[in-house]
Design a protein around this motif. Structure first.
Motif, mmCIF file in Angstrom:
data_model
loop_
_atom_site.group_PDB
_atom_site.id
_atom_site.type_symbol
_atom_site.label_atom_id
_atom_site.label_comp_id
_atom_site.label_asym_id
_atom_site.label_seq_id
_atom_site.Cartn_x
_atom_site.Cartn_y
_atom_site.Cartn_z
ATOM 1 N N LYS A 1 20.090 47.305 40.528
ATOM 2 C CA LYS A 1 21.122 46.569 39.805
ATOM 3 C C LYS A 1 22.456 46.568 40.532
ATOM 4 C CE LYS A 1 18.193 45.861 36.547
ATOM 5 N NZ LYS A 1 17.537 44.528 36.457
ATOM 6 N N TYR A 2 22.674 47.577 41.375
ATOM 7 C CA TYR A 2 23.962 47.717 42.061
ATOM 8 C C TYR A 2 23.721 48.189 43.481
ATOM 9 C CZ TYR A 2 28.532 49.596 43.339
ATOM 10 O OH TYR A 2 29.710 49.867 43.989
ATOM 11 N N TYR B 1 19.909 53.416 41.135
ATOM 12 C CA TYR B 1 18.487 53.329 40.813
ATOM 13 C C TYR B 1 18.174 54.306 39.699
ATOM 14 C CZ TYR B 1 13.408 53.554 41.390
ATOM 15 O OH TYR B 1 12.044 53.520 41.186
ATOM 16 N N ARG B 2 17.709 53.762 38.578
ATOM 17 C CA ARG B 2 17.374 54.589 37.419
ATOM 18 C C ARG B 2 18.543 55.502 37.059
ATOM 19 N NH1 ARG B 2 10.978 56.200 38.519
ATOM 20 N NH2 ARG B 2 10.210 54.056 38.433
ATOM 21 N N ARG B 3 19.724 54.923 36.984
ATOM 22 C CA ARG B 3 20.965 55.586 36.588
ATOM 23 C C ARG B 3 21.404 56.668 37.561
ATOM 24 N NH1 ARG B 3 20.118 56.952 30.308
ATOM 25 N NH2 ARG B 3 18.136 57.704 31.120
ATOM 26 N N VAL C 1 15.041 57.123 46.108
ATOM 27 C CA VAL C 1 15.179 56.012 47.032
ATOM 28 C C VAL C 1 15.720 56.532 48.357
ATOM 29 C CG1 VAL C 1 16.343 53.827 47.457
ATOM 30 C CG2 VAL C 1 15.627 54.426 45.132
ATOM 31 N N GLN C 2 15.105 56.108 49.451
ATOM 32 C CA GLN C 2 15.585 56.464 50.788
ATOM 33 C C GLN C 2 16.383 55.294 51.357
ATOM 34 O OE1 GLN C 2 15.044 59.614 51.861
ATOM 35 N NE2 GLN C 2 13.921 59.922 49.941
ATOM 36 N N LEU C 3 17.563 55.605 51.875
ATOM 37 C CA LEU C 3 18.418 54.599 52.480
ATOM 38 C C LEU C 3 18.721 55.012 53.915
ATOM 39 C CD1 LEU C 3 21.007 54.262 49.551
ATOM 40 C CD2 LEU C 3 18.982 52.856 49.949
#
Length: 116
Positions: free
Chosen positions: A32-33, A100-102, A2-4
């Motif tokens: 989720k978080y 994301y995905r742990r 994931v890019q933030l």
């Protein structure tokens, strides 16, 4: 992965306001978080500013309660932090994060400086 990308930081006088945004590269329904952390000049570790679990209530650090508000915009894929009544001790590099995905993913940070 994931890019933030954070934006909205800058220089503001005490009592002023800023709005930080974090653009997320994926559909936020899978997250989720989500949260905002900061690293101040006096500390090496990042500290929690505000966070939210999907479908849950926001959580804030005691030092920012009543002044900061975290929100999400699923249409724009952003995590936002509205900061009001800013104080010099809020000066820090602010980072957004998602789980994301742990895996905790982080942005590059945006500088906020509060000074007269």
């Amino acid at each position: 992965q994931v890019q933030l990308v954070e934006s909205g930081g800058g220089f503001v006088q005490p009592g002023g306001s800023l709005r930080l945004s974090c653009t997320v590269s994926i559909n936020m329904f899978s997250l989720k978080y989500m949260g905002w952390y900061r690293r101040t000049p006096r500390k090496s570790a990042r500290e929690l500013v505000a966070s939210i679990f999907s479908g849950g209530q926001p959580k804030y650090a005691d030092s920012v309660k009543g002044r900061f508000t975290i929100s999400t915009d699923d249409r724009e894929n952003t995590i936002n932090l509205q900061m009001s009544n800013l104080k010099p001790e809020d000066t820090a590099v602010y980072y957004c994060t998602v789980l994301y995905r742990r895996t905790n993913c982080w942005g590059q940070g945006t500088q906020v400086t509060v000074s007269s």
